[in-house]
Design a protein around this motif. Sequence first.
Motif, short mmCIF file in Angstrom:
data_model
loop_
_atom_site.label_atom_id
_atom_site.label_comp_id
_atom_site.label_asym_id
_atom_site.label_seq_id
_atom_site.Cartn_x
_atom_site.Cartn_y
_atom_site.Cartn_z
N ASP A 75 49.58 42.28 30.36
CA ASP A 75 49.51 43.59 29.71
C ASP A 75 48.94 44.60 30.71
O ASP A 75 47.74 44.86 30.73
N GLN A 76 49.81 45.16 31.51
CA GLN A 76 49.38 46.09 32.56
C GLN A 76 48.84 47.39 31.99
O GLN A 76 48.22 48.18 32.73
N ALA A 77 49.04 47.64 30.70
CA ALA A 77 48.54 48.87 30.08
C ALA A 77 47.10 48.75 29.60
O ALA A 77 46.54 49.71 29.09
N SER A 78 46.49 47.57 29.77
CA SER A 78 45.11 47.38 29.33
C SER A 78 44.17 48.35 30.01
O SER A 78 44.36 48.70 31.19
N GLY A 79 43.14 48.76 29.28
CA GLY A 79 42.12 49.61 29.88
C GLY A 79 41.49 48.93 31.07
O GLY A 79 41.16 49.56 32.08
N GLU A 80 41.32 47.60 30.96
CA GLU A 80 40.85 46.77 32.08
C GLU A 80 41.58 45.45 32.00
O GLU A 80 41.66 44.84 30.93
#
Length: 201
Positions: A75-80
């Motif tokens: 999940d490259q959209a994660s905040g971290e």
Amino acid sequence: MAAVCVFCASSTTLEQRWLDLAADTGRVLAERGYTLVSGGGRVGMMGAVTEGARSAGGNTLGIIPQCLVDLEVADQASGELVVTTDMAARKNTMIDRSDAFLTLPGGLGTLDELFEVWTTATLDVHHKPMVLLDPDGFYDDLLRWLGTLVDQKFVRPAAMEMLLVARTVPEAVDLIEKTLAAGPGGGPSGAASGTASPAEH
């Protein structure tokens, strides 16, 4: 901001109702002000729970092993996004970075994560709330079987009391909030936390 780790399935062949449940879980956690900790995947319920959290403006932390990054499911959209060396390191990092754990319906991987945090709690490794979301009796048979282990003295009653069971998402988050507010050694109903005697296994 407290962080709640959600364990759930990453299967891509699930019925829509399970994806909706995961998305609702992420949304409610975000609306209550929690950071969502997940397994760092973008598929199945794992992807749905993070999307649900982000849809409500929530912060997301994904923890994923390199082998799954290599499969292009991160999940490259994660905040971290934290990438670990292997699955064991992933679980250890999830435990370290979380203040509470919420288990949704899932398969072998979900059960592995649940029993990891549950067993380590009985051994006083952590004193963090653990809630099992059991909609429509999904986990009823498992809980009944675990009850027989208590009867046969393979598991101590205090270990069973550590796992709180909820039927709905709001109820599950309420249990997390009440247990976090009570602090180590307390709970919403006065049940023992990680200070109890270790379970036999």
